[in-house]
Scaffold this motif. Structure first.
Motif, mmCIF file in Angstrom:
data_model
loop_
_atom_site.group_PDB
_atom_site.id
_atom_site.type_symbol
_atom_site.label_atom_id
_atom_site.label_comp_id
_atom_site.label_asym_id
_atom_site.label_seq_id
_atom_site.Cartn_x
_atom_site.Cartn_y
_atom_site.Cartn_z
ATOM 1 N N ASP A 65 0.364 -1.263 -0.166
ATOM 2 C CA ASP A 65 0.063 -0.076 -0.020
ATOM 3 C C ASP A 65 1.158 0.944 0.060
ATOM 4 N N ASN A 66 2.058 1.323 0.105
ATOM 5 C CA ASN A 66 2.873 2.610 -0.382
ATOM 6 C C ASN A 66 3.750 2.474 -0.913
ATOM 7 N N LEU A 67 4.563 3.515 -0.768
ATOM 8 C CA LEU A 67 5.868 3.865 -2.171
ATOM 9 C C LEU A 67 7.119 2.783 -1.973
ATOM 10 N N ASN A 68 7.226 2.840 -2.704
ATOM 11 C CA ASN A 68 8.527 2.196 -2.120
ATOM 12 C C ASN A 68 10.199 3.023 -2.629
ATOM 13 N N TYR A 69 9.776 3.712 -1.692
ATOM 14 C CA TYR A 69 10.461 4.578 -0.948
ATOM 15 C C TYR A 69 10.568 4.986 -0.001
ATOM 16 N N GLU A 534 20.340 14.392 4.617
ATOM 17 C CA GLU A 534 19.131 12.983 3.852
ATOM 18 C C GLU A 534 19.278 12.313 3.262
ATOM 19 N N GLU A 535 18.888 11.291 3.863
ATOM 20 C CA GLU A 535 18.852 9.859 2.339
ATOM 21 C C GLU A 535 17.699 9.322 2.463
ATOM 22 N N ARG A 536 18.146 9.070 0.152
ATOM 23 C CA ARG A 536 16.675 9.079 0.481
ATOM 24 C C ARG A 536 16.484 7.921 -0.735
ATOM 25 N N THR A 537 16.371 6.836 -0.996
ATOM 26 C CA THR A 537 16.234 5.103 -1.211
ATOM 27 C C THR A 537 14.704 4.619 -2.077
ATOM 28 N N GLY A 538 14.846 4.810 -3.732
ATOM 29 C CA GLY A 538 13.871 4.347 -3.809
ATOM 30 C C GLY A 538 12.900 4.730 -4.818
ATOM 31 N N MET A 539 12.754 4.364 -5.726
ATOM 32 C CA MET A 539 12.032 4.773 -7.041
ATOM 33 C C MET A 539 13.557 4.952 -7.965
ATOM 34 N N GLY A 540 14.523 4.809 -7.893
ATOM 35 C CA GLY A 540 15.262 4.599 -9.190
ATOM 36 C C GLY A 540 16.621 5.784 -9.067
ATOM 37 N N VAL A 541 16.050 5.990 -6.884
ATOM 38 C CA VAL A 541 17.362 7.077 -6.647
ATOM 39 C C VAL A 541 18.015 6.028 -4.813
#
Length: 811
Positions: A65-69, A534-541
């Motif tokens: 149900d949630n973004l893969n991010y 800020e660390e970001r992972t998911g959706m190609g990033v």
């Protein structure tokens, strides 16, 4: 997010102002009248899963149900929920733990988020939705919104042609999906048709109210004004025109006098217009009298309660007959309004009026003075809550401390609370208004704030302003929107004791990396550096953003972007160049382009990003690119590898470094570095001229044959990203593919005007960059009259040349 003030502006009020000035309001959309359930009173919202009705399938971006991010900052982790486009509507239940939002597609998909169950479900989809109209009941049992329909599909009368699109309000039960149209603008409420309506819902859900105006009366006012102007013009030129032209002018003005909307009003003042009515002072006075009798706009509340709809005309406040009135809040049997738009003039005390529903009379309820962030009833409906920043008369500015004023419905004295910090912007309160969640404007942290004491507890750190905020009724979940993604975070009394709390030590590795980068690049560092991560992972990033500032001068900031996969920095950017200084032995000033290029090559050598023996400088045409506004040269250097498809060798650029240098001071304003993997499985076609048709007919910008000269001799090959149809918001990328592309330039009269990126295998257009020839010059040749260089087209930065439809090269 209940009703933040910035989204309360009633579009119909703007339309009213335009009409009073003689200008018809603009209309939203081009509704085709094909909305589901548009012709009846009740129906069922059509269910449409992702991908239905021509919408893009977004399921690939979701993990359940949630973004893969995942986004990680210091503080409580926020669970990524959904992509929320800037124009997408969002509304939250005040006494429950759920919110509703729409996507940016057409038709608009409407979704429900249950924060307690952690589920996401689609309620349906709506064609031509007025995206600013979504609202929900206190308990989330129903939603209300407006959809736009062509007026011809609403009113079966060709004489009614304004506005082109009519907003029709609907109520939808969230459990059954049953949909009910609230007001019939093709019947009893035709006079109050509008192209934008916002439904306010009482706390018990029994009443839905919106504000509109008598559009026929406003059209009459406008037409009277226009007729009087035309009369003055006709009289002024009467002596200079032929009798035939004079007769035509008179006939045109008689047609107006006989219009169904105008003629009845003229008869009331003693003029019965016919085909022979003289166009004289008597006719002018009659039209002036009609305008005088109808000069005050008729505002009305449209009220739906207990399944019945009615209209209540408002009696203006004495002395404010021409003021626009705005609904501020609705309770059970109480509607509160302001005479002016909230926050229109924070220097004046803003009066709040209560509406008598039987007479439409407005009476004083209370006041505040300042700029409001939120005005609404609490969950009980017994208190109006105003969150605002007072006006500081001594310093003549908005105060930097947010106040909460609670005005009881029973008329007892209001209660005021100073929160001691600036939460102006997006904030929200729980159902009993005892607790607030808001972003502090000074440090951008999200705080949990006790209203009575002002005690604030940090929840999560942020780099930028939030785009929206919703706190559920129990005060257990805060939903915020950042860079187009909604997140939910728990609201805890002691968040640092939670296992989900992220401490600064988590980012110790990145602290070392950025300090090492600065030292290697040759920048001086100060002892009062402050770093945020800020660390970001998911959706190609998979990347980490780092913000550098100084304790003694916090407005000086530098942003870095670090690629966690490649383990290298991708960009460095500062809104105020000079925040970082190169060491004195490396820094120069008053440089021309070639001196800037030499300094940049030394910087790249120290970083070890490219091979000095194989890299090449790149210009967008014959001259380097200069930005006169910032006195900066943009230096681009490419490096690559040999590509051999077994028959022929090609030079392919697979890395590109772009550095903006302030020529006068030698400061580095920004650095961008792109590198791509080698590609071994993409054939390259030889007849590159086959791409010309695609380049001339790119999107809706066709170029006639011969309009420009494409240079097929001096093409280059490079690696770039081919983006799919499904894109994630903001600067984030998803599902990208590395492709070999031709870079083909086009010239007009010998000057470069655009560059195209064409897939080397299929000749598909992947992007285009436009250049402003006046923005480019040879730095060794002065401009005419000794003038400075013209500012370059901001879309023509060569550092973005590998990015389709590129803009700024900042991180």
């Amino acid at each position: 997010m209940h009703h933040p003030i910035r989204s309360l502006s009633l579009l119909s009020a703007i339309a009213l102002l335009l009409l009073l000035c003689g200008c018809p309001p603009a209309s939203d959309g081009d509704g085709k009248g094909s909305q589901a359930g548009g012709g009846g009173g009740t129906g069922t919202v059509p269910n449409a899963g992702a991908g239905a009705d021509g919408q893009l399938d977004m399921s690939a971006l979701y993990n359940g149900d949630n973004l893969n991010y995942e986004r990680v900052n210091v503080g409580l982790k926020g669970q990524a929920l959904d992509i929320i486009a800037p124009e997408a509507p969002l509304s939250g239940a005040k006494s429950a733990s759920m919110f509703f939002f729409g996507d940016s597609q057409e038709p608009t998909g409407i979704y429900m988020r249950d924060l307690l169950k952690g589920t996401r479900s689609q309620l349906g989809s709506v064609k031509m939705m007025d995206k600013g109209s979504l609202n929900c009941s206190n308990d989330g049992s129903f939603i209300a919104y407006a959809r736009l329909r062509e007026i011809g599909n609403v009113i079966d009368n060709p004489e009614f042609n304004y506005p082109p699109n009519v907003a029709e309000l609907y109520r939808v039960d969230t459990a059954s999906g049953e949909e009910t149209k609230l007001f019939d603008f093709g019947g009893d409420f035709a006079s109050y048709r509008n192209d934008s309506l916002f439904p306010f819902i009482s706390e018990d859900g029994e009443r839905i109210v919106c504000l509109s105006y008598d559009i026929n009366r406003l059209l009459l006012q406008t037409q009277c004004i226009e007729w009087q102007k035309l009369y003055d013009q006709v009289v002024e030129r009467r002596a200079t025109v032929t009798p035939e032209e004079q007769a035509e002018d008179d006939e045109n003005m008689r047609v107006f006098l006989r219009l169904d909307m105008v003629a009845p009003e003229l008869r009331k003042v003693g003029l019965d217009p016919t085909a022979e009515t003289p166009i004289d002072d008597l006719a002018l006075r009659a039209v002036q009298d009609v305008f005088e009798n109808n000069k005050y706009p008729i505002m009305a509340l449209l009220i739906w309660e207990n399944g019945e709809a009615r209209a209540q005309v408002l009696t203006p406040v004495a002395g404010q007959e021409r003021s626009l009135h705005f609904i501020l809040a609705v309770s059970g049997d109480r509607i509160l309004m302001g005479a002016n738009e909230p926050g229109a003039d924070p220097t004046e005390a803003q009066q709040i009026y209560s509406v008598d529903l039987s007479s439409g009379q407005l009476s004083s309820f209370g006041s505040y003075q300042g700029a409001p962030s939120l005005i609404e009833f609490d969950g009980s409906g017994r208190n109006l809550v105003v969150a605002y920043n007072p006006f500081d008369r001594q310093n003549k500015r908005i105060d930097t401390e947010t106040h909460i004023r609670i005005l009881p419905v029973d008329g007892s004295e209001p209660t005021d609370h100073n929160l001691g910090a600036d939460y102006f912007g997006y904030l929200d309160l729980n159902s009993d208004a005892s607790m607030l969640v808001g972003q502090n404007r000074d440090d951008l942290w999200l705080y949990r704030v006790d209203v009575a004491s002002g005690q604030a507890t940090k929840l999560s750190q942020h780099f930028i302003d939030l785009d929206g905020l919703y706190l559920d009724g129990p005060g257990q979940h805060a939903v915020f929107i950042e860079s187009g993604i909604s997140f939910v975070t728990p609201v805890l009394a002691d968040p640092q004791s939670s296992p989900d709390w992220v401490s600064e030590s988590y980012f110790a590795e990145y602290r070392d990396k950025v300090l090492e980068f600065l030292d290697k690049a040759g920048f001086e560092t100060r002892d009062d550096i402050v770093l945020r991560f800020e660390e970001r992972t998911g959706m190609g990033v998979s990347e980490t953003s780092i913000e550098l500032s100084y304790e003694r001068n916090p407005e000086e900031t530098v942003l870095f972007r670090y690629d966690n996969n490649e383990r290298t920095f991708r960009s460095m950017w500062s809104p105020n160049p000079g925040a970082l200084k190169l060491r004195e032995d490396l820094r120069r000033s008053e440089m021309d382009y070639y001196e800037c290029e030499e300094m940049v090559q030394g910087l790249l050598d120290r970083l070890g990003w490219q091979n000095p023996e194989t890299r090449e400088s790149w210009y967008p045409g014959a001259s380097p690119l200069y930005d006169g506004k910032s006195d900066s040269y943009i230096v681009t250097v490419r490096d690559g590898y040999w590509y051999d498809p077994a028959e022929q060798q090609h030079w392919v650029y697979n890395s590109e470094a772009t550095v903006r240098v302030i020529a006068g001071s030698g400061d580095i304003a920004e650095i961008n570095y792109n590198v791509f993997e080698q590609i071994h499985d993409q054939p390259i076609k030889e007849n590159i001229a086959d791409a010309e048709f695609n380049m001339r007919n790119y999107r809706n910008e066709p170029l006639p044959e011969g309009a420009v000269d494409f240079d097929f001799e001096d093409t280059r090959l490079l690696i770039t990203e081919k983006k799919p149809d499904v894109l994630s918001p903001g600067d984030y990328r998803s599902q990208v593919q590395d492709r070999i592309v031709y870079e083909i330039n086009a010239y007009l009269d010998g000057e470069l005007v655009l560059g195209s990126l064409v897939d080397a295998e299929t000749f598909e257009m992947l992007g285009r960059l436009y250049y402003a020839p006046l923005g480019m010059h040879n730095p060794n040749q002065p401009l005419p009259n000794g003038g400075g260089a013209a500012a370059a087209d901001p879309t023509a930065i060569p550092g973005a040349a590998g990015i389709p439809d590129a803009g700024s090269v900042g991180p």
